[in-house]
Design a protein around this motif. Sequence first.
Motif, PDB file in Angstrom:
ATOM      1  N   THR A  24      23.067  55.452  51.647  1.00  0.00           N
ATOM      2  CA  THR A  24      22.745  54.169  51.019  1.00  0.00           C
ATOM      3  C   THR A  24      21.395  54.233  50.295  1.00  0.00           C
ATOM      4  N   GLY A  25      20.829  55.449  50.193  1.00  0.00           N
ATOM      5  CA  GLY A  25      19.589  55.612  49.440  1.00  0.00           C
ATOM      6  C   GLY A  25      18.323  55.405  50.248  1.00  0.00           C
ATOM      7  N   ARG A  26      18.469  55.333  51.565  1.00  0.00           N
ATOM      8  CA  ARG A  26      17.314  55.145  52.446  1.00  0.00           C
ATOM      9  C   ARG A  26      16.641  56.498  52.647  1.00  0.00           C
ATOM     10  N   PRO A  27      15.297  56.594  52.491  1.00  0.00           N
ATOM     11  CA  PRO A  27      14.632  57.873  52.743  1.00  0.00           C
ATOM     12  C   PRO A  27      14.738  58.243  54.220  1.00  0.00           C
ATOM     13  N   GLN A  28      15.028  59.501  54.482  1.00  0.00           N
ATOM     14  CA  GLN A  28      15.218  59.929  55.878  1.00  0.00           C
ATOM     15  C   GLN A  28      14.269  61.048  56.240  1.00  0.00           C
ATOM     16  N   LEU A  29      13.763  60.987  57.461  1.00  0.00           N
ATOM     17  CA  LEU A  29      12.975  62.095  57.991  1.00  0.00           C
ATOM     18  C   LEU A  29      13.948  63.038  58.705  1.00  0.00           C
ATOM     19  N   ILE A  30      14.158  64.199  58.121  1.00  0.00           N
ATOM     20  CA  ILE A  30      15.082  65.182  58.704  1.00  0.00           C
ATOM     21  C   ILE A  30      14.319  66.491  58.882  1.00  0.00           C
ATOM     22  N   THR A  31      14.103  66.882  60.125  1.00  0.00           N
ATOM     23  CA  THR A  31      13.369  68.133  60.352  1.00  0.00           C
ATOM     24  C   THR A  31      14.173  69.139  61.182  1.00  0.00           C
ATOM     25  N   LYS A  32      15.288  68.674  61.770  1.00  0.00           N
ATOM     26  CA  LYS A  32      16.059  69.569  62.637  1.00  0.00           C
ATOM     27  C   LYS A  32      17.140  70.300  61.842  1.00  0.00           C
ATOM     28  N   SER A  33      17.569  71.401  62.402  1.00  0.00           N
ATOM     29  CA  SER A  33      18.617  72.174  61.739  1.00  0.00           C
ATOM     30  C   SER A  33      19.984  71.548  62.022  1.00  0.00           C
ATOM     31  N   ASP A  34      20.715  71.242  60.952  1.00  0.00           N
ATOM     32  CA  ASP A  34      22.072  70.689  61.122  1.00  0.00           C
ATOM     33  C   ASP A  34      22.955  71.680  61.868  1.00  0.00           C
ATOM     34  N   ALA A  35      22.785  72.979  61.551  1.00  0.00           N
ATOM     35  CA  ALA A  35      23.632  74.007  62.171  1.00  0.00           C
ATOM     36  C   ALA A  35      23.451  74.015  63.685  1.00  0.00           C
ATOM     37  N   GLU A  36      22.189  73.837  64.111  1.00  0.00           N
ATOM     38  CA  GLU A  36      21.922  73.847  65.548  1.00  0.00           C
ATOM     39  C   GLU A  36      22.565  72.626  66.226  1.00  0.00           C
ATOM     40  N   LEU A  37      22.401  71.464  65.596  1.00  0.00           N
ATOM     41  CA  LEU A  37      23.006  70.252  66.161  1.00  0.00           C
ATOM     42  C   LEU A  37      24.525  70.360  66.195  1.00  0.00           C
ATOM     43  N   GLU A  38      25.084  70.985  65.172  1.00  0.00           N
ATOM     44  CA  GLU A  38      26.542  71.140  65.119  1.00  0.00           C
ATOM     45  C   GLU A  38      27.038  72.055  66.230  1.00  0.00           C
ATOM     46  N   ALA A  39      26.263  73.106  66.512  1.00  0.00           N
ATOM     47  CA  ALA A  39      26.642  74.016  67.603  1.00  0.00           C
ATOM     48  C   ALA A  39      26.587  73.288  68.937  1.00  0.00           C
ATOM     49  N   THR A 132      28.116  61.504  58.533  1.00  0.00           N
ATOM     50  CA  THR A 132      27.798  61.853  57.139  1.00  0.00           C
ATOM     51  C   THR A 132      26.394  61.363  56.762  1.00  0.00           C
ATOM     52  N   ALA A 133      25.907  60.332  57.442  1.00  0.00           N
ATOM     53  CA  ALA A 133      24.550  59.854  57.173  1.00  0.00           C
ATOM     54  C   ALA A 133      23.521  60.595  58.032  1.00  0.00           C
ATOM     55  N   ARG A 134      23.951  61.588  58.768  1.00  0.00           N
ATOM     56  CA  ARG A 134      23.097  62.466  59.583  1.00  0.00           C
ATOM     57  C   ARG A 134      22.207  61.673  60.549  1.00  0.00           C
ATOM     58  N   HIS A 135      22.793  60.688  61.193  1.00  0.00           N
ATOM     59  CA  HIS A 135      21.987  59.838  62.076  1.00  0.00           C
ATOM     60  C   HIS A 135      21.487  60.569  63.322  1.00  0.00           C
ATOM     61  N   VAL A 136      22.288  61.526  63.823  1.00  0.00           N
ATOM     62  CA  VAL A 136      21.840  62.255  65.012  1.00  0.00           C
ATOM     63  C   VAL A 136      20.633  63.123  64.669  1.00  0.00           C
ATOM     64  N   ASN A 137      20.709  63.782  63.522  1.00  0.00           N
ATOM     65  CA  ASN A 137      19.573  64.608  63.096  1.00  0.00           C
ATOM     66  C   ASN A 137      18.323  63.739  62.924  1.00  0.00           C
ATOM     67  N   GLU A 138      18.527  62.574  62.375  1.00  0.00           N
ATOM     68  CA  GLU A 138      17.413  61.651  62.175  1.00  0.00           C
ATOM     69  C   GLU A 138      16.773  61.263  63.506  1.00  0.00           C
ATOM     70  N   ARG A 139      17.642  60.981  64.491  1.00  0.00           N
ATOM     71  CA  ARG A 139      17.132  60.631  65.823  1.00  0.00           C
ATOM     72  C   ARG A 139      16.412  61.812  66.451  1.00  0.00           C
ATOM     73  N   ALA A 140      17.011  62.998  66.323  1.00  0.00           N
ATOM     74  CA  ALA A 140      16.397  64.200  66.892  1.00  0.00           C
ATOM     75  C   ALA A 140      15.063  64.479  66.199  1.00  0.00           C
ATOM     76  N   SER A 141      15.008  64.268  64.909  1.00  0.00           N
ATOM     77  CA  SER A 141      13.782  64.520  64.152  1.00  0.00           C
ATOM     78  C   SER A 141      12.668  63.561  64.567  1.00  0.00           C
ATOM     79  N   ARG A 142      13.069  62.348  64.929  1.00  0.00           N
ATOM     80  CA  ARG A 142      12.095  61.353  65.379  1.00  0.00           C
ATOM     81  C   ARG A 142      11.727  61.536  66.846  1.00  0.00           C
ATOM     82  N   GLY A 143      12.452  62.415  67.507  1.00  0.00           N
ATOM     83  CA  GLY A 143      12.176  62.631  68.931  1.00  0.00           C
ATOM     84  C   GLY A 143      12.661  61.497  69.795  1.00  0.00           C
ATOM     85  N   THR A 144      13.714  60.786  69.372  1.00  0.00           N
ATOM     86  CA  THR A 144      14.175  59.646  70.162  1.00  0.00           C
ATOM     87  C   THR A 144      15.389  59.975  71.023  1.00  0.00           C
ATOM     88  N   LEU A 145      15.735  61.250  71.124  1.00  0.00           N
ATOM     89  CA  LEU A 145      16.829  61.595  72.033  1.00  0.00           C
ATOM     90  C   LEU A 145      16.303  61.573  73.461  1.00  0.00           C
TER      91      LEU A 145
END
Length: 269
Positions: A24-39, A132-145
Motif C-alpha cells: 500500500t506504499g507504506r515505508p517498511q523497516l526490513i532488516t531480516k533475511s526473507d530466506a531465513e524466515l522462510e526456512a 506478501t506485505a512481509r509483515h513477519v519480517n517487519e515484526r522480526a526487524s522491529r524485534g517484536t517477536l
Amino acid sequence: MNLAKLLTTLIVLLGMVACSTSPTGRPQLITKSDAELEAQAAATFNAYRSTLPLSTDRDKIDFVACVAQAIVTELNPPYSDIEWELAIFEDKQVNAFAMPGGKIGVYTGILEITENEHQLAAVIGHEIAHVTARHVNERASRGTLTSIGIEALAVIMGGGYTGGAYTASQVLSAGAALGMELPMGRGQESEADVVGLEYMAKAGFDPRAAVDLWQNMSQAGGKKPPEHLSTHPASETRIENLISQWQKTLPIYNEALADGKNPQCKKTW
Ligand SMILES: [Zn+2]
C-alpha cells in the motif's frame, strides 16, 4: 569525516534499511533475511502438520483448496512463482494463518463461521496479504517477536532437539514467533484487509462479503472471542475501512467476472 562524506554514508545507510515499501506504499523497516524466515516457517509448518490433526473431510479440503488456489493464481511475482502449501487442521479454533514462503493453514472451526466461498476468500486473502506485505519480517526487524516463541522455534529448527515429535505448545509457540498467533500491529491488520480485498476481488470473489465475515466472527465470539477474533479485532472502524474500499475493489471484482473468473467453490455440507 567531512560533511559530504558523512551525508553520503547516511544516505547509504538509509538506503539499506528503508528501501522497502509495503503493497500500500507504506515505508517498511526490513532488516531480516526473507530466506531465513522462510526456512523457519517451513520447519514450523511441518511441525504443525505432524502435531495437529489434519482434516480428512474431502468436502472441506476441496472447498478450502478451491478458494486458496483461485487467490494465489492472482498474486504477482515472486508470490505467484512459489508453490503454496495448504493444511486444513481438524480443530474447533476459529482461525487461519499464512506463513512466509507460502504456507497456509486453515482450522475447520473457521469453516463453520464462513457461510460461503466469498467469506472464506476474505479470510484467505487477508492471511496471504500478511505474507506478501512481509509483515513477519517487519515484526522480526522491529524485534517484536516474542522470546518464548523464538526459543520454541529454535527447538523445532533442531537446536538440540532429538525426539520424534514436538509438543503442541512448542509448535504453537514457534507459530507465535512467526507472527501467526499474536496480533499484528493495527497498521498491518488494516493493510492486510485492504490488500486481501484486492486479491479476493481479482479472483472473482465478492469483496463485500468481508463485512459479513467479520460481523459473523463478532457474533460467534459471544462473551469469549474466538482465537482469530482476539488477534483480529472486528471493530466498527475495521468494518468502515472495509466498506471504504468497495469503490476501488468492486470494479476489480466486476472486471474479474467479465473475464470469466467465477470460481465455483461451493460449501457442500
Ligand atoms: Zn491479520
